[in-house]
Design an enzyme around this catalytic site. Sequence first.
Site, PDB file in Angstrom:
ATOM      1  CD  GLU A 356      -2.729  -1.191   2.532  1.00 37.42           C
ATOM      2  OE1 GLU A 356      -3.843  -1.234   2.315  1.00 37.42           O
ATOM      3  OE2 GLU A 356      -2.176  -1.114   3.550  1.00 37.42           O
TER       4      GLU A 356
HETATM    5  C1  ACM Z   1      -2.080  -5.131   3.931  1.00 36.38           C
HETATM    6  O1  ACM Z   1      -3.007  -5.873   4.459  1.00 36.38           O
HETATM    7  N1  ACM Z   1      -1.847  -4.239   3.747  1.00 36.38           N
HETATM    8  C2  ACM Z   1      -0.749  -6.200   3.875  1.00 36.38           C
END
Ligand code: ACM
Length: 542
Positions: A356
Site C-alpha cells: 500500500e
Molecule cells: C496489508 O493488508 N496491507 C498487507
Amino acid sequence: MKFNLRINSHFIAIAAAMIFQSCNNEPVTDLAKESIIPKPVSVVSTGKQFLFAASTEILVEGESTELIKIGKYLSSQLNDVTGFSPKVESANGAPKEGNVYLVLGGSNSNVGKEGYELTIDVDMITIRANHPAGIYMGVQTLLQLFPTTQVETSKDGYQISTGTIIDYPTYEWRGSMLDVARHFFSVDDVKRYIDMISAYKMNVLHLGLSNDQGWRIEIKSWPNLAIHGGSTEVGGGKGGYYTQEQYKEIVAYAANRYMTIVPEIDLPGHINSALASYGELNSGIKVPVEGQFKGPMQTQGILGGKQKPTELYTGIEVGFSTLSLAKPSTFTFVNDVLRELAEITPGPYLHIGGDEAHVTKKEDYIVFINRFSEIVKANGKQMIGWEEIGQANIDENAILQHWSNEKYAQEGASKGARIIMSPSKRVYLDMQYDSTSRLGLHWAAYIEVDESYNWDPASQVDGIEHNQIMGVEAPLWTETIATMDDIEYMLFPRLIGVAEIGWSPADGRSWDEYKVRLAQHGVRMKAKGIDFYRSSRVPWVD
Ligand code: ACM
C-alpha cells in the site's frame, strides 16, 4: 531390583485404575477418536491404555540438553493439567517401563525436520523424531491426549489410549502475524501469543514492528524512532516499544518453542512514525492531511518551507506516507534499521513490508524494493514482502506474501519467488465474524469460522502450485484490537483451523469432520482462559 519394583508399582497402578474405570463404566478410549488438531497424517489405534501415574517420569535418550529442555517443558505442562510433577532425566541406557521416552533418530524418514512418531504402548510412551523440533511437535500432540484440568481420577492417574501416530507438516511455514504497531502489546502478551499458536504447531510469528501509528523497536543509531515514534498508537494511547534486549527475549522464548520470529519494518510506505521522528526523512510530497483521503492535502513534513517532522498519527487510514528516493538520509536510515534488526534476529528473514505505498511513484517503488532486496541480502537475510513486491525485479531469493491482488502474487511467482498465503478474505483474523462482531473491520469480508477453514492454499491462486507455496500465515492487524482479550476473541477459534490448513494434508480435511474436533477444543480454550468466539456453526460440547 529397582527395575522390578518400578514395573510392579506401575502394573499395580494400572490394575487399580482399571478397577476404578470399570466401576465408573467409562468406555475404553480409542486413539483414533481423539480430537487432535492439527489432524495427524496417520493414527493407528491398538485399543489399550497407558497409565500416566504420579510415578511416571520423562526420560530422554542420552545426555541431550535440548531433549532435557523439551522434557522439562512437557513436565511443566503436564503439571498444570495433572498436578503431578514428572521427573525429567536421562534414560541412562534402555528406558524403564511406565515412563515417557523422548528419543532422537530412528523415526520414519519421511517425517522430516518437524515430524514425529508417537507410540503409546501399555508400558511406555515414546516420541521419536529426527530433530528436536519434531519431538516438540509430538509433545504438543501428546498434551492434547490429556484432559485440560485436573479431574477426579487424578490420584489414580490418567489413561492414555494406545496406538501409533505418524505425523509431519504439509507446509514448512505455519504462522501468524501480530501487528504491534497499531496497538502496542507487552512482552508478556507476545509470549502468551507464542504459547497459544505454538500449541497448534505454528512455527512462525511475524511481528509488524512499524507502521504509520507507531515504531516499536529500539534502533540505537536512530533513537527517536522508538522514543517519539513509539509514543502513541491508534486512538491516542501511550503506545510503547521493545528495547533490543526485550526483542531478544521474545526471540529466545519463541526459539524454545521452535518458532521463528520474522520482524517487519514496513517500507517505503506506512512510515509516518519514522517521518514524525526525524524531519530529514521528509520529502515535501503532497499527502492528505491526517491521512484523510477525502480531506485537504498538506506537504509531508515541510512546514513554512522548512524540513520538519510530521505529526504523530493515531487514525486508521492507510497509504498516505512514503520515504523519498531523493533524500540522501533515506538509505542511511534503511541501512541502519535493517542492519540493527538483522543483528538481533537469528532467523533467516527480514520482512520489508512493501504494501500500500499509494503515494510512492511506481517507478520509485520498483527502485526501492530492488535496493531493499540488496540491503537485506547484504545483511545475510532473505527478503519477504507483501505481494506488491511482485512488481519489482525480484527472483527466487524473495518471498512474497499474498493478501489481496492475485496479479501481484502471480507476477512474483512467475519470477521465482516463493509464496506465503494470507488471503485477506480467509485468514485476516481482524475481520469481523459477522456484522454483529464487537471487534474488527470488514473491508475484506466477514469471516465466519468455517470460511476461514474451508480453503486450500494450493488452489487459492490460479497458476500458483503447491511447490511454490511455503505455507500459510494468519495476520492479526490491530486497528480495533487493544487488549489480550481482544486478541484472543479474534484469533480463536479461527487460528486453530489455519494451523490445521498449514499442517494437515488437504485431502483429509472437511469442515463437517473438523468442526466436531474443534468443538472439543472449546473446553481446552476455556481451561487455558482463552476468550474465544463461540460461533453457532460449531457444536460446542459445554
Ligand atoms: C496489508 O493488508 N496491507 C498487507
